[in-house]
Scaffold this motif. Sequence first.
Motif, PDB file in Angstrom:
ATOM      1  N   ALA A 258       0.849  -1.196   0.000  1.00  0.00           N
ATOM      2  CA  ALA A 258       0.000   0.000   0.000  1.00  0.00           C
ATOM      3  C   ALA A 258       0.883   1.244   0.000  1.00  0.00           C
ATOM      4  CB  ALA A 258      -0.906  -0.002   1.222  1.00  0.00           C
ATOM      5  N   GLU A 278       2.518   1.154   5.174  1.00  0.00           N
ATOM      6  CA  GLU A 278       2.355   0.253   6.306  1.00  0.00           C
ATOM      7  C   GLU A 278       3.349   0.607   7.405  1.00  0.00           C
ATOM      8  OE1 GLU A 278       3.018  -3.578   4.686  1.00  0.00           O
ATOM      9  OE2 GLU A 278       1.439  -3.399   3.154  1.00  0.00           O
ATOM     10  N   ARG A 319      -4.899  -1.596   9.117  1.00  0.00           N
ATOM     11  CA  ARG A 319      -5.204  -2.678   8.177  1.00  0.00           C
ATOM     12  C   ARG A 319      -5.101  -4.014   8.895  1.00  0.00           C
ATOM     13  NH1 ARG A 319      -0.094  -4.766   7.173  1.00  0.00           N
ATOM     14  NH2 ARG A 319      -0.793  -6.142   5.497  1.00  0.00           N
ATOM     15  N   TYR A 344      -8.809  -2.424   4.914  1.00  0.00           N
ATOM     16  CA  TYR A 344      -8.152  -1.157   5.272  1.00  0.00           C
ATOM     17  C   TYR A 344      -9.216  -0.222   5.827  1.00  0.00           C
ATOM     18  CZ  TYR A 344      -4.038  -2.571   2.553  1.00  0.00           C
ATOM     19  OH  TYR A 344      -2.935  -3.233   2.074  1.00  0.00           O
ATOM     20  N   ILE A 353      -7.327   1.663  -2.252  1.00  0.00           N
ATOM     21  CA  ILE A 353      -5.955   1.828  -1.793  1.00  0.00           C
ATOM     22  C   ILE A 353      -5.014   1.743  -2.987  1.00  0.00           C
ATOM     23  CG2 ILE A 353      -4.145   0.907  -0.286  1.00  0.00           C
ATOM     24  CD1 ILE A 353      -6.556   2.115   1.189  1.00  0.00           C
ATOM     25  N   VAL A 355      -1.711   0.764  -4.631  1.00  0.00           N
ATOM     26  CA  VAL A 355      -0.588  -0.147  -4.438  1.00  0.00           C
ATOM     27  C   VAL A 355       0.382   0.055  -5.594  1.00  0.00           C
ATOM     28  CG1 VAL A 355      -1.919  -1.849  -3.145  1.00  0.00           C
ATOM     29  CG2 VAL A 355      -1.780  -2.027  -5.643  1.00  0.00           C
ATOM     30  N   SER A 366     -10.525  -1.305  -0.852  1.00  0.00           N
ATOM     31  CA  SER A 366     -10.064  -1.216   0.530  1.00  0.00           C
ATOM     32  C   SER A 366     -10.509  -2.420   1.372  1.00  0.00           C
ATOM     33  CB  SER A 366     -10.559   0.081   1.176  1.00  0.00           C
ATOM     34  OG  SER A 366     -11.965   0.192   1.071  1.00  0.00           O
TER      35      SER A 366
END
Length: 460
Positions: A258, A278, A319, A344, A353, A355, A366
Motif C-alpha cells: 500500500a 504500512e 489494516r 483497510y 488503496i 498499491v 479497501s
Amino acid sequence: MKPTSVALALATLVSLNTSEAVAQDAETAAELKAVMQQLQQLQQRVIELEQKLAEQSDSAATTTTTATTNATANQQVEQVAARRQAKSSALAARVERLEEDVQAAQNDPIRIGGAVRMQYKWEDYNDPLKDRGGDFEFDLVRIDYSGEIGDVVLSAQYRWFQYMDTVQHAWVGYNFSEQWQGQLGVTKVPFGITPYNSNSYFFSSNFYVGLEDDHDLGAKLLYRSSDWDFDVAFFKGDEMGGVNGLSPSKADRYAYDALGVRLAGEGLYDDPTALVAESNSVALRAARKYDLAADKSVEIGASWQFGDMNNGTDNIGERQAWAVHGVYNINRWTLMGQVTQYDYDMELAEQGIVVGAYAYYDTIPSKATLYSANLAYSLPVQWGPVTNLTFYNDFSLMTNKRFYSEDTVMNVLGVAVSAGGLYTYFDLVTARNQPFVGGSMSGDSKQTNTRFNVNIGYYF
C-alpha cells in the motif's frame, strides 16, 4: 598377517585417504605424491626381504645355519614392517589433516547464485502486439547471496529489470537450535500457503494485493518441526522505507505494498496524491503437518496480520488480513486451497488503496475476499536435458470488493519444464479485472482477456 599384506594394506589406506586431497589442491598433491613414492619404495624392500626369506626357508631342512639365518631374516622383516607401519600411520594422520585444511579452504562461507530470464508474450487485448505476432523480451537478471559466516546466516537477492532495479529480500539470521531461527532485515511476511500460493509465473491474485511473497523490513522468529510450522514477525515498515523512504519512485519494488489512498476523481493507475504506508505491523502464521502415508501428506494452517497506516507524520488508519489455507499431496498430485480477507480502515474518504510494484501503480478495493484453488501434477521424464514436467491449473477469485461490483477472476493453465539449469513456464491466462492481463484489481469490466506467456529462466 604377512609383511607384504601389511604393507599393501597400509599403502592402500593412505592412497584412499589422499585421493580427494590430490584432486583438490595442486600443492598438496605434490606433497602426497612424494609420500606415495616413499611408501612404494618401502613396500618393494619388504617384498625383497620376503623373497629372500622364502629362499632361505627352502634350504632350512638341510642346514641349521640356514634356519638361523631364516629366523634372523624373519625378525628383520618384522622389524622393518613395524617401522613402516608406524611411519605410515603418521603419514595417514598427516594426509587426513591436509584433507581437512584443503576442504576448509575451498568451502567459501557465502555462496553466489542467480538467474537470467526472458519471455515471449501474446495478448488478445493488445492489437499492435497481436499484429506483430507477440513480443520476445528481456525479463530480468538477479543475483542471490546465501550462506553463513560464523553462526550468522545471510540471505539476499537483488533484481534488475529493463525499467527498474530493486531488492527482493536481504536479511541476516541466527539458528538458536535445529527448530528455531531468527531473521532481521527485509524478510518474507509469513502469510498463507508458503513458499507460494500458486504454481504459475503469475502467482495468484493474492500477490497483487500484497498477500503473497511479500517482503518487509523487520524481525521474524521461525519454528520448524516435522509436525508444526510457527512464525511470528514484527515489521517496522515496508522494504522501501515507507513514505519517508529515499527511493525516487515508490512503485519501483518487487512485491505489492500500500502506497497511498485513492481519492475520488483519480484514475485507477494515477500516482497517489495522498501518500500512505504500512507501519508497525504484526504477522502470525501456524500450520499443522500430517504424514498420512509414504506418498500422502496434508498441511492445514491459518495466518493473521495487523498494522497501522501512516502518512509520514501520523497514523491515519489501520489494516488487517486473515487467511485459512491447506495443501494436500498424494503421489505426484498437489492440491492447494486458501480463503483470504483483508480490510483497510482509513480516516480519509477513499475509493480504494493505491498499491505499487514493477514501476507502476494500481488500485485495490479497501476491502475484499479472495479464494484460490490450485491443482498440479509432477511428471518425471527423460527427454534429453528435460527431467520433469509440472502440469497445473491455478484459479483465483476476488469478490465482495468495497465500492466495486465486478469480481476479479484469473485462471492459469500451464506447464513448467525443468531441464538442467533451465526452468520454463508455459502459461495460458484467462482473466477479468486482473493486472498484467489487461485490467486492474478494482476494475469493473465484464470482458475476459487472454494472454499466452512463455517465461524462460536459467538459474545458477
